[in-house]
Design a protein around this motif. Structure first.
Motif, short mmCIF file in Angstrom:
data_model
loop_
_atom_site.label_atom_id
_atom_site.label_comp_id
_atom_site.label_asym_id
_atom_site.label_seq_id
_atom_site.Cartn_x
_atom_site.Cartn_y
_atom_site.Cartn_z
N ILE A 236 -69.62 -15.45 18.22
CA ILE A 236 -68.74 -16.53 18.66
C ILE A 236 -67.68 -16.00 19.61
O ILE A 236 -67.43 -16.56 20.69
N GLY A 237 -67.05 -14.89 19.23
CA GLY A 237 -66.01 -14.30 20.09
C GLY A 237 -66.55 -13.90 21.46
O GLY A 237 -65.93 -14.20 22.50
N GLU A 238 -67.69 -13.22 21.49
CA GLU A 238 -68.28 -12.78 22.76
C GLU A 238 -68.65 -13.97 23.64
O GLU A 238 -68.44 -13.96 24.86
N THR A 239 -69.20 -15.00 23.03
CA THR A 239 -69.61 -16.19 23.80
C THR A 239 -68.41 -16.90 24.40
O THR A 239 -68.44 -17.31 25.56
N PHE A 240 -67.35 -17.01 23.62
CA PHE A 240 -66.13 -17.64 24.14
C PHE A 240 -65.56 -16.83 25.30
O PHE A 240 -65.08 -17.39 26.29
N ARG A 241 -65.62 -15.50 25.20
CA ARG A 241 -65.10 -14.66 26.28
C ARG A 241 -65.95 -14.81 27.55
O ARG A 241 -65.43 -14.68 28.67
N ARG A 242 -67.23 -15.08 27.38
CA ARG A 242 -68.10 -15.32 28.55
C ARG A 242 -67.88 -16.71 29.14
O ARG A 242 -68.37 -17.01 30.23
N GLY A 243 -67.19 -17.59 28.40
CA GLY A 243 -66.94 -18.94 28.88
C GLY A 243 -68.02 -19.93 28.49
O GLY A 243 -68.25 -20.92 29.20
N GLY A 244 -68.69 -19.68 27.34
CA GLY A 244 -69.76 -20.57 26.93
C GLY A 244 -69.53 -21.20 25.56
O GLY A 244 -68.49 -21.01 24.92
N ASN A 245 -70.51 -21.97 25.12
CA ASN A 245 -70.52 -22.58 23.79
C ASN A 245 -71.53 -21.88 22.89
O ASN A 245 -72.47 -21.23 23.38
N VAL A 246 -71.36 -22.04 21.60
CA VAL A 246 -72.31 -21.54 20.62
C VAL A 246 -72.99 -22.74 19.96
O VAL A 246 -72.33 -23.58 19.36
N VAL A 247 -74.30 -22.81 20.09
CA VAL A 247 -75.07 -23.87 19.44
C VAL A 247 -75.76 -23.28 18.22
O VAL A 247 -76.46 -22.27 18.32
N MET A 276 -60.10 -23.08 18.16
CA MET A 276 -61.54 -23.24 18.32
C MET A 276 -61.99 -24.65 17.93
O MET A 276 -61.57 -25.19 16.90
N GLN A 277 -62.83 -25.26 18.78
CA GLN A 277 -63.39 -26.57 18.46
C GLN A 277 -64.73 -26.39 17.75
O GLN A 277 -65.58 -25.63 18.22
N VAL A 278 -64.88 -27.06 16.63
CA VAL A 278 -66.14 -27.03 15.88
C VAL A 278 -66.63 -28.46 15.74
O VAL A 278 -65.90 -29.32 15.22
N PHE A 279 -67.83 -28.72 16.20
CA PHE A 279 -68.42 -30.05 16.10
C PHE A 279 -69.54 -30.03 15.07
O PHE A 279 -70.52 -29.29 15.24
N LEU A 280 -69.38 -30.79 14.01
CA LEU A 280 -70.49 -31.02 13.08
C LEU A 280 -71.15 -32.31 13.55
O LEU A 280 -70.73 -33.42 13.21
N ASP A 281 -72.18 -32.14 14.38
CA ASP A 281 -72.80 -33.28 15.05
C ASP A 281 -74.08 -33.66 14.31
O ASP A 281 -75.19 -33.52 14.83
N PRO A 317 -59.01 -26.52 11.33
CA PRO A 317 -58.06 -27.27 12.17
C PRO A 317 -58.72 -27.95 13.36
O PRO A 317 -58.29 -29.02 13.78
N GLY A 318 -59.79 -27.35 13.92
CA GLY A 318 -60.43 -27.94 15.10
C GLY A 318 -61.77 -28.57 14.80
O GLY A 318 -62.63 -28.65 15.68
N LEU A 319 -61.95 -29.05 13.56
CA LEU A 319 -63.24 -29.60 13.15
C LEU A 319 -63.36 -31.08 13.53
O LEU A 319 -62.45 -31.87 13.25
N HIS A 320 -64.47 -31.42 14.16
CA HIS A 320 -64.74 -32.80 14.53
C HIS A 320 -66.04 -33.25 13.87
O HIS A 320 -67.09 -32.60 14.04
N PHE A 321 -65.99 -34.33 13.11
CA PHE A 321 -67.19 -34.96 12.57
C PHE A 321 -67.65 -36.03 13.57
O PHE A 321 -66.91 -36.98 13.84
N THR A 322 -68.83 -35.87 14.13
CA THR A 322 -69.29 -36.83 15.14
C THR A 322 -70.48 -37.61 14.57
O THR A 322 -71.62 -37.14 14.60
N ALA A 338 -66.61 -23.96 22.25
CA ALA A 338 -66.99 -24.84 21.15
C ALA A 338 -68.14 -24.24 20.34
O ALA A 338 -69.04 -23.60 20.89
N VAL A 339 -68.09 -24.47 19.03
CA VAL A 339 -69.23 -24.21 18.15
C VAL A 339 -69.84 -25.57 17.82
O VAL A 339 -69.16 -26.45 17.29
N ILE A 340 -71.10 -25.74 18.18
CA ILE A 340 -71.78 -27.03 18.00
C ILE A 340 -72.85 -26.85 16.94
O ILE A 340 -73.84 -26.14 17.14
N MET A 341 -72.64 -27.47 15.78
CA MET A 341 -73.59 -27.41 14.68
C MET A 341 -74.31 -28.75 14.60
O MET A 341 -73.67 -29.78 14.43
N ALA A 342 -75.62 -28.73 14.77
CA ALA A 342 -76.37 -29.98 14.78
C ALA A 342 -77.76 -29.75 14.20
O ALA A 342 -78.32 -28.65 14.29
N GLY A 343 -78.32 -30.79 13.62
CA GLY A 343 -79.67 -30.72 13.07
C GLY A 343 -80.69 -31.20 14.10
O GLY A 343 -80.33 -31.80 15.11
#
Length: 462
Positions: A236-247, A276-281, A317-322, A338-343
């Protein structure tokens, strides 16, 4: 007394086993096959038995590959009773309704595609509808309590024991008596990986004459949990430093809640950014999390104590339920941080495929797999190194970094399976729910028991 096998035979999905004793026909699980087109054909094929002749279904847990064909079973004539634990009953309803919704959605997509090609007559209906999934609820009867025997009929008794796999999961001991003969037949269901932060460890195996044992990870040991959490934090840390998201393709039951727990810890310990933004999508994962919070008595001591103290182990703190589709689509505008968690966890359906379309082609992003991926699934193709994958009828380049972190598995590994099996002291063992190479490797490690690896439809005298 007979046993026959109708799913998860030399394969990892579609668990379904039939026991006959004294005129009673007991089905243990009725799961959906998951994978490619040929798997769809297996789901629509006859069960290998007459659904109307089944008296009782014993449901070990609520994962789709164990409960997902129950609506089809009822649709084809089953009028018996489904028995399971209280959490499994709630979660299975959620899982089956979600599966029905996805199947209806996929059927509409196929119909539109066939119509564009001028072959509207070739469109296939869904395996079952939302109404079919709702109809199953009438079949749920008695609620099983762990370690409390249930009399199913004269000479047939079932006892559910904690399997530690997901909330409400169980192994099932059947005590059979017919014509002066007695047999104790133990179904492992899916056994959990010990030492997890949320659930209790699997209970020891009760003594049995026959064991039907899952072998998902029968050929390997898991990476320890601590280093796996560390690796996730680093990715997660490395991806954020590269300027990307984690799916993270996420299984809605257990894995989603466990990952929220670890992300919560990472933020609390300062290892992950507070902003950090976390989306439970995943509407199903969101609803499942609410169900999890209703059963704190099922948790491991540390997490149970957090609930008693009024702490939310899943809160961030940055959790979003979508839940809404529009909210899910809006995530596509988030290009980094962002960390995007989705099924679904195997990427066979659900919202994760949309997020893969938007993030797989971006080399700044990462895709992290934290669970098993069956042969033929989109997840397995990505894990195996495909440079391009087909999603929604378009070719999508795989440029994102792909990580597989096996330490989060909710299944017991080879050593845990061997230890659990040894406790049963069984003279005969049927290996199921595993790819054939894993079964073969595991069979070589078993001693003092007659080992069978049944083929689909194969029947044995007990």
């Amino acid at each position: 007394m007979r046993i026959s096998f109708h799913g998860a035979d030399r394969g990892v999905t579609g668990s379904c086993h039939l026991v006959e004793c004294g005129g009673l026909r007991v089905l243990v699980d009725c799961g959906l096959y998951q994978g490619g087109r040929e798997i769809d054909e297996e789901n629509t094929a006859p069960f290998g038995f007459e659904p109307s002749a089944i008296d009782v279904v014993l449901l070990t847990h609520a994962h789709l590959d164990h409960c997902g064909r129950l609506p089809l079973l009822v649709k084809r004539g089953f009028r018996g009773e489904i028995v399971c634990t209280a959490p499994t009953r709630e979660l299975a309803r959620l899982v089956m309704l979600d599966a029905a919704h996805l199947q209806e959605e996929e059927a509409r997509h196929r119909a539109r595609r066939a119509e564009r090609r001028g072959h509207a007559h070739e469109a296939q209906p869904p395996l079952y509808s939302i109404l079919d999934a709702l109809n199953v609820q009438d079949a749920f009867g008695r609620v099983a309590q762990y370690d409390q025997p249930l009399q199913l009929a004269p000479g047939v008794r079932a006892t559910f024991v904690d399997a530690g796999h997901i909330l409400g999961s169980a192994s099932v001991l059947l005590e059979l008596e017919e014509g002066g003969e007695r047999r104790r037949v133990l179904f492992s269901g899916d056994l959990g990986n010990a030492g997890r932060p949320l659930l209790r460890d699997p209970a020891p195996a009760p003594q049995a004459d026959v064991v039907v044992l899952e072998t998902t990870y029968g050929d390997r040991l898991h990476k320890p949990l601590g280093p796996s959490v560390d690796e996730l934090v680093e990715v997660i840390g490395e991806t954020f430093r590269r300027g990307g998201n984690v799916v993270i393709p996420t299984f809605a039951l257990e894995r989603a809640q466990e990952l929220l727990f670890f992300l919560h810890q990472g933020v609390a310990q300062g290892r992950l950014p507070h902003a950090m933004q976390v989306f439970l999508d995943s509407p199903m994962a969101i609803s499942a999390t609410a169900i999890f919070e209703r059963y704190p008595g099922c948790y491991a001591p540390r997490t149970a104590q957090m609930f008693r103290a009024g702490q939310d182990p899943f809160g961030l703190p940055g959790l979003h339920f979508t839940r809404e589709t529009a909210e899910s689509v809006a995530i596509n505008r988030v290009v980094s941080g962002a960390v995007i968690m989705a099924g679904a966890g195997m990427c066979t359906g659900g919202r994760v495929r949309h997020h893969l379309v938007h993030n797989l082609p971006r080399e700044h992003c990462s895709v992290v797999f934290v669970g098993f991926a069956a042969e033929g699934t989109l997840a397995r193709r990505i894990i195996d190194g495909a440079r391009e994958v087909r999603i929604f009828d378009e070719e999508v380049a795989v440029r994102a970094k792909v990580h597989t972190i096996n330490g989060f598995s909710g299944h017991a590994d080879q050593a845990e399976l061997l230890a659990w099996h040894a406790g049963a002291r069984a003279a005969r063992t049927f290996l199921v729910h595993g790819d054939e190479p894993a079964m073969q490797a595991f069979a070589q490690r078993l001693q003092g028991t007659r080992v069978e690896m049944p083929a689909l439809g194969q029947e044995f005298e007990l």
